[in-house]
Design a protein around this motif. Structure first.
Motif, PDB file in Angstrom:
ATOM      1  N   UNK A  18     -10.074  12.925   2.331  1.00  0.00           N
ATOM      2  CA  UNK A  18     -11.237  14.226   1.995  1.00  0.00           C
ATOM      3  C   UNK A  18     -12.213  14.594   2.825  1.00  0.00           C
ATOM      4  N   UNK A  19     -12.610  16.358   2.988  1.00  0.00           N
ATOM      5  CA  UNK A  19     -13.756  16.094   3.660  1.00  0.00           C
ATOM      6  C   UNK A  19     -14.719  17.033   2.306  1.00  0.00           C
ATOM      7  N   UNK A  40     -12.403  10.055  -2.391  1.00  0.00           N
ATOM      8  CA  UNK A  40     -11.132   9.367  -2.176  1.00  0.00           C
ATOM      9  C   UNK A  40     -10.425   9.340  -1.611  1.00  0.00           C
ATOM     10  N   UNK A  41      -9.661   7.890  -1.195  1.00  0.00           N
ATOM     11  CA  UNK A  41      -9.427   7.210  -0.490  1.00  0.00           C
ATOM     12  C   UNK A  41      -8.181   7.487   0.270  1.00  0.00           C
ATOM     13  N   UNK A  42      -6.947   7.987  -0.707  1.00  0.00           N
ATOM     14  CA  UNK A  42      -5.764   8.099   0.252  1.00  0.00           C
ATOM     15  C   UNK A  42      -4.573   7.067  -0.200  1.00  0.00           C
ATOM     16  N   UNK A  43      -4.659   5.520  -0.811  1.00  0.00           N
ATOM     17  CA  UNK A  43      -4.355   4.653  -1.366  1.00  0.00           C
ATOM     18  C   UNK A  43      -3.801   4.433  -2.080  1.00  0.00           C
ATOM     19  N   UNK A  44      -3.364   3.333  -3.275  1.00  0.00           N
ATOM     20  CA  UNK A  44      -2.843   3.042  -3.777  1.00  0.00           C
ATOM     21  C   UNK A  44      -2.310   1.202  -3.626  1.00  0.00           C
ATOM     22  N   UNK A  76      -4.358  -2.407 -11.932  1.00  0.00           N
ATOM     23  CA  UNK A  76      -4.247  -1.174 -11.078  1.00  0.00           C
ATOM     24  C   UNK A  76      -3.623  -0.566 -10.194  1.00  0.00           C
ATOM     25  N   UNK A  77      -2.824   1.111 -10.287  1.00  0.00           N
ATOM     26  CA  UNK A  77      -2.074   1.527  -9.477  1.00  0.00           C
ATOM     27  C   UNK A  77      -2.354   2.705  -9.126  1.00  0.00           C
ATOM     28  N   UNK A  78      -3.119   3.135  -9.665  1.00  0.00           N
ATOM     29  CA  UNK A  78      -4.294   3.621  -9.339  1.00  0.00           C
ATOM     30  C   UNK A  78      -4.870   4.495  -7.692  1.00  0.00           C
ATOM     31  N   UNK A  79      -5.165   5.757  -7.572  1.00  0.00           N
ATOM     32  CA  UNK A  79      -5.513   5.811  -6.173  1.00  0.00           C
ATOM     33  C   UNK A  79      -7.007   5.679  -5.957  1.00  0.00           C
ATOM     34  N   UNK A  80      -7.822   4.825  -4.892  1.00  0.00           N
ATOM     35  CA  UNK A  80      -8.535   3.370  -5.030  1.00  0.00           C
ATOM     36  C   UNK A  80      -9.660   5.049  -4.759  1.00  0.00           C
ATOM     37  N   UNK A 126       0.759  -1.283  -0.267  1.00  0.00           N
ATOM     38  CA  UNK A 126       0.406   0.117   0.094  1.00  0.00           C
ATOM     39  C   UNK A 126       0.858   0.946  -0.325  1.00  0.00           C
ATOM     40  N   UNK A 127       0.606   1.949  -1.180  1.00  0.00           N
ATOM     41  CA  UNK A 127       1.008   3.695  -1.357  1.00  0.00           C
ATOM     42  C   UNK A 127       0.479   4.577  -0.493  1.00  0.00           C
ATOM     43  N   UNK A 128       0.660   5.381   0.544  1.00  0.00           N
ATOM     44  CA  UNK A 128      -0.314   6.522   1.084  1.00  0.00           C
ATOM     45  C   UNK A 128      -0.201   7.857   0.633  1.00  0.00           C
ATOM     46  N   UNK A 129      -1.311   8.239  -0.185  1.00  0.00           N
ATOM     47  CA  UNK A 129      -0.913   9.408  -0.129  1.00  0.00           C
ATOM     48  C   UNK A 129      -1.202  10.696   0.660  1.00  0.00           C
ATOM     49  N   UNK A 130      -0.180  11.362   0.695  1.00  0.00           N
ATOM     50  CA  UNK A 130      -0.871  12.393   1.977  1.00  0.00           C
ATOM     51  C   UNK A 130      -1.248  12.086   3.342  1.00  0.00           C
ATOM     52  N   UNK A 131      -0.571  11.094   3.721  1.00  0.00           N
ATOM     53  CA  UNK A 131      -1.097  10.990   4.958  1.00  0.00           C
ATOM     54  C   UNK A 131      -2.568  10.011   5.134  1.00  0.00           C
ATOM     55  N   UNK A 132      -2.728   9.745   4.405  1.00  0.00           N
ATOM     56  CA  UNK A 132      -4.211   9.203   4.672  1.00  0.00           C
ATOM     57  C   UNK A 132      -3.908   8.118   5.614  1.00  0.00           C
ATOM     58  N   UNK A 133      -5.331   7.253   6.221  1.00  0.00           N
ATOM     59  CA  UNK A 133      -5.366   6.046   7.332  1.00  0.00           C
ATOM     60  C   UNK A 133      -5.035   4.843   6.543  1.00  0.00           C
ATOM     61  N   UNK A 134      -4.575   4.084   7.102  1.00  0.00           N
ATOM     62  CA  UNK A 134      -4.411   2.694   6.440  1.00  0.00           C
ATOM     63  C   UNK A 134      -5.589   2.090   6.321  1.00  0.00           C
TER      64      UNK A 134
END
Length: 136
Positions: free
Chosen positions: A32-33, A45-49, A85-89, A7-15
């Motif tokens: 995001x809100x 967005x979930x902020x994870x790949x 697929x490797x984009x953001x979920x 898992x790759x986190x984007x901008x401090x996303x939650x695992x």
């Protein structure tokens, strides 16, 4: 046995997180809100790949509590994330309720279940095998 998923986190996303031992789905969280108005759809967005191993898929499913309490569900019911697929979920959410619903950053918005998949080999034929049901 455990399936190893990178898992790759984007901008401090939650695992993703399994709330209880034995849960089949790991919770996914909004990164995001946003507010979803009645009958509105939003891609949240979930902020994870993910790097899902070949031969597996991730199924993204709605949270029943959101659906029952607020009318919030996924516009595509169950989403499929393929192993390539490797984009953001991102989750396509819809508000079927009568009031706007605010999704806060870090709020549970779905759950992710992994499943083994087989690639089919299609063979054209003039006849299919007969069953008790047939076309009924």
């Amino acid at each position: 046995m455990h399936l190893k998923v990178k898992i790759q986190k984007i901008d401090g996303a939650k695992m993703p997180f399994y709330s209880h031992k034995g849960d089949s789905g790991a919770d996914l969280y909004s990164s995001e809100e946003c507010t979803i108005n009645p009958m509105e759809r939003k891609l949240v967005p979930t902020g994870i790949r993910l790097s899902i191993p070949y031969g597996y898929e991730a199924q993204i499913r709605p949270k029943s509590g959101l659906a029952i309490e607020h009318g919030i569900t996924h516009a595509n019911c169950v989403g499929t994330i393929d192993s390539g697929y490797r984009g953001e979920i991102k989750i396509p959410m819809i508000n079927l309720g009568s009031k706007p619903y605010k999704i806060e950053k870090g709020k549970k918005i779905g759950q992710m279940v992994f499943a083994k998949v087989e690639e089919a080999v299609f063979e054209e034929t003039d006849e299919l095998d007969v069953t008790a049901r047939n076309d009924k």
